[in-house]
Design a protein around this motif. Structure first.
Motif, PDB file in Angstrom:
ATOM      1  N   HIS A  33       0.661  -1.229   0.096  1.00 11.17           N
ATOM      2  CA  HIS A  33       0.003  -0.020  -0.014  1.00 11.17           C
ATOM      3  C   HIS A  33       0.716   1.311   0.003  1.00 11.17           C
ATOM      4  O   HIS A  33       0.616   2.192  -0.738  1.00 11.17           O
ATOM      5  CB  HIS A  33      -0.945   0.135   1.264  1.00 11.17           C
ATOM      6  CG  HIS A  33      -1.927  -1.040   1.272  1.00 11.17           C
ATOM      7  ND1 HIS A  33      -2.592  -1.345   2.532  1.00 11.17           N
ATOM      8  CD2 HIS A  33      -2.479  -1.994   0.269  1.00 11.17           C
ATOM      9  CE1 HIS A  33      -3.551  -2.418   2.129  1.00 11.17           C
ATOM     10  NE2 HIS A  33      -3.549  -2.641   0.720  1.00 11.17           N
ATOM     11  N   ARG A  34       1.699   1.483   0.638  1.00 11.04           N
ATOM     12  CA  ARG A  34       2.502   2.491   0.899  1.00 11.04           C
ATOM     13  C   ARG A  34       3.378   2.876  -0.378  1.00 11.04           C
ATOM     14  O   ARG A  34       3.496   3.826  -0.973  1.00 11.04           O
ATOM     15  CB  ARG A  34       3.659   2.479   2.020  1.00 11.04           C
ATOM     16  CG  ARG A  34       3.092   2.256   3.495  1.00 11.04           C
ATOM     17  CD  ARG A  34       4.101   2.606   4.728  1.00 11.04           C
ATOM     18  NE  ARG A  34       5.252   1.688   4.696  1.00 11.04           N
ATOM     19  CZ  ARG A  34       5.125   0.337   5.097  1.00 11.04           C
ATOM     20  NH1 ARG A  34       4.256  -0.083   5.563  1.00 11.04           N
ATOM     21  NH2 ARG A  34       6.366  -0.051   5.078  1.00 11.04           N
ATOM     22  N   ALA A  35       4.057   1.588  -0.932  1.00 17.85           N
ATOM     23  CA  ALA A  35       4.786   1.881  -2.147  1.00 17.85           C
ATOM     24  C   ALA A  35       3.954   2.299  -3.052  1.00 17.85           C
ATOM     25  O   ALA A  35       4.302   3.218  -3.875  1.00 17.85           O
ATOM     26  CB  ALA A  35       5.591   0.575  -2.485  1.00 17.85           C
ATOM     27  N   THR A  92       8.803  -2.897  -7.786  1.00 18.15           N
ATOM     28  CA  THR A  92       8.486  -2.999  -6.393  1.00 18.15           C
ATOM     29  C   THR A  92       8.568  -4.365  -5.941  1.00 18.15           C
ATOM     30  O   THR A  92       8.018  -5.336  -6.666  1.00 18.15           O
ATOM     31  CB  THR A  92       7.187  -2.561  -5.953  1.00 18.15           C
ATOM     32  OG1 THR A  92       7.002  -1.091  -6.286  1.00 18.15           O
ATOM     33  CG2 THR A  92       6.780  -2.685  -4.577  1.00 18.15           C
ATOM     34  N   LEU A  93       9.520  -4.753  -4.746  1.00 17.45           N
ATOM     35  CA  LEU A  93       9.713  -6.258  -4.661  1.00 17.45           C
ATOM     36  C   LEU A  93       9.549  -6.178  -2.907  1.00 17.45           C
ATOM     37  O   LEU A  93       9.915  -5.390  -2.414  1.00 17.45           O
ATOM     38  CB  LEU A  93      11.074  -6.771  -4.833  1.00 17.45           C
ATOM     39  CG  LEU A  93      11.471  -6.606  -6.495  1.00 17.45           C
ATOM     40  CD1 LEU A  93      12.847  -7.227  -6.758  1.00 17.45           C
ATOM     41  CD2 LEU A  93      10.456  -7.683  -7.425  1.00 17.45           C
ATOM     42  N   SER A  94       9.090  -7.469  -2.686  1.00 21.82           N
ATOM     43  CA  SER A  94       9.212  -7.788  -1.227  1.00 21.82           C
ATOM     44  C   SER A  94       9.601  -9.293  -1.076  1.00 21.82           C
ATOM     45  O   SER A  94       9.094 -10.115  -2.129  1.00 21.82           O
ATOM     46  CB  SER A  94       7.899  -7.808  -0.336  1.00 21.82           C
ATOM     47  OG  SER A  94       6.860  -8.474  -0.692  1.00 21.82           O
ATOM     48  N   GLU A 144      18.012   2.304 -10.083  1.00 23.86           N
ATOM     49  CA  GLU A 144      18.402   3.321  -8.912  1.00 23.86           C
ATOM     50  C   GLU A 144      17.242   2.962  -7.659  1.00 23.86           C
ATOM     51  O   GLU A 144      16.180   2.924  -7.958  1.00 23.86           O
ATOM     52  CB  GLU A 144      18.508   4.525  -9.399  1.00 23.86           C
ATOM     53  CG  GLU A 144      18.718   5.429  -8.236  1.00 23.86           C
ATOM     54  CD  GLU A 144      18.407   6.927  -8.713  1.00 23.86           C
ATOM     55  OE1 GLU A 144      18.628   7.916  -7.941  1.00 23.86           O
ATOM     56  OE2 GLU A 144      18.044   6.995  -9.867  1.00 23.86           O
ATOM     57  N   LEU A 145      18.082   2.419  -6.600  1.00 17.29           N
ATOM     58  CA  LEU A 145      17.009   2.250  -5.510  1.00 17.29           C
ATOM     59  C   LEU A 145      16.384   3.402  -4.933  1.00 17.29           C
ATOM     60  O   LEU A 145      17.146   4.444  -4.622  1.00 17.29           O
ATOM     61  CB  LEU A 145      17.699   1.370  -4.592  1.00 17.29           C
ATOM     62  CG  LEU A 145      17.919  -0.042  -4.622  1.00 17.29           C
ATOM     63  CD1 LEU A 145      19.183  -0.673  -3.739  1.00 17.29           C
ATOM     64  CD2 LEU A 145      16.744  -0.949  -4.620  1.00 17.29           C
ATOM     65  N   VAL A 146      15.237   3.524  -4.678  1.00 17.69           N
ATOM     66  CA  VAL A 146      14.402   4.662  -3.930  1.00 17.69           C
ATOM     67  C   VAL A 146      14.804   4.464  -2.489  1.00 17.69           C
ATOM     68  O   VAL A 146      14.682   3.428  -2.044  1.00 17.69           O
ATOM     69  CB  VAL A 146      13.038   4.408  -4.173  1.00 17.69           C
ATOM     70  CG1 VAL A 146      12.274   5.371  -3.394  1.00 17.69           C
ATOM     71  CG2 VAL A 146      12.598   4.653  -5.656  1.00 17.69           C
TER      72      VAL A 146
END
Length: 259
Positions: free
Chosen positions: A54-56, A181-183, A224-226
């Motif tokens: 949700h946040r991402a 977006t990954l987890s 590039e990582l946020v």
């Protein structure tokens, strides 16, 4: 329509059980309870994962992204990704993909788009990136930025299925300005427990595999990582709200930008 196989557990239905849902079968419950006995915080981990999603997604919508491709959607649980992003950008377009026929049965819940936007659903496995991309192109404009989500999915893809190649193929199809977006669950903090959890999934037919922080970071090669980079889920922009779970939840997350 594909039939639902209730002879063996499915990761999407187990995840639904962890979230307190009802769209699961005795075989899923049995496997999920095995996992819970090994790692009692697994339900909290599932909630932590959704809160990160949700946040991402909200952050990317606020950054101007108007197209989202969510692979490994799972059984609909409100708020779904399109509800999150269309609250910020009603014209956002979202394509969902999952390989469990039970998700297809609930796809109508995923297709209630804001009138200004659009949602679509494809039943396909992440191991078929070409098929997913072909169908997604019917809804999304791949000449414009897209936010690709593979949330709590890659730990269900073993190295034998070449997840790095799959991610690379998907990311290569995206226009500059897109995001990944990954987890991913990790065994970094308790390898013995997670070896046993992985074995539960593998016995059920899912090629599960937890990975280290270094291995997880490798999925972002070339991106590039946020800020704040690869961190545990609870530490990723807690200021954005919808935070669940403590610092101890072993779930790495990250968002990468394609320049």
């Amino acid at each position: 329509m594909s039939t639902i196989d209730t002879s063996k557990p499915h990761s999407a239905r187990m995840y639904d059980y962890f979230l307190g849902g009802k769209d699961n079968y005795p075989v899923d419950v049995a496997a999920a309870e095995q996992v819970t006995s090994l790692f009692p915080a697994v339900s909290q981990m599932a909630r932590t994962n959704r809160a990160f999603m949700h946040r991402a997604s909200r952050l990317l919508a606020e950054r101007g992204v108007r197209q989202f491709l969510d692979i490994g959607t799972g059984i609909p649980t409100e708020p779904n990704l399109h509800q999150i992003v269309q609250a910020t950008a009603p014209d956002a377009r979202v394509v969902y993909a999952d390989n469990d026929p039970i998700v297809l049965r609930h796809a109508e819940a995923l297709l209630h788009s804001a009138p200004e936007g659009k949602t679509a659903y494809v039943q396909a496995d992440v191991r078929e990136p070409g098929r997913i991309l072909a169908v997604a192109r019917e809804t999304l404009d791949f000449t414009q930025p897209i936010a690709l989500s593979l949330v709590a999915l890659l730990h269900l893809v073993g190295d034998e299925d070449e997840p790095v190649r799959i991610v690379r193929e998907l990311v290569e199809s995206l226009a500059p300005g897109s995001y990944l977006t990954l987890s991913h669950a990790t065994g970094d903090f308790d390898p013995e427990t997670w070896e046993r959890v992985v074995e539960v999934y593998r016995k059920g037919g899912t090629a599960a595999q937890v990975r280290s922080r270094e291995e997880f970071s490798g999925f972002f090669t070339g991106l590039e990582l946020v800020d704040p980079g690869v961190v545990l889920a609870a530490r990723w922009h807690p200021d954005l709200g919808a935070r669940q779970g403590g610092e101890e939840i072993p779930l790495y997350v990250g968002v990468g930008h394609k320049s």
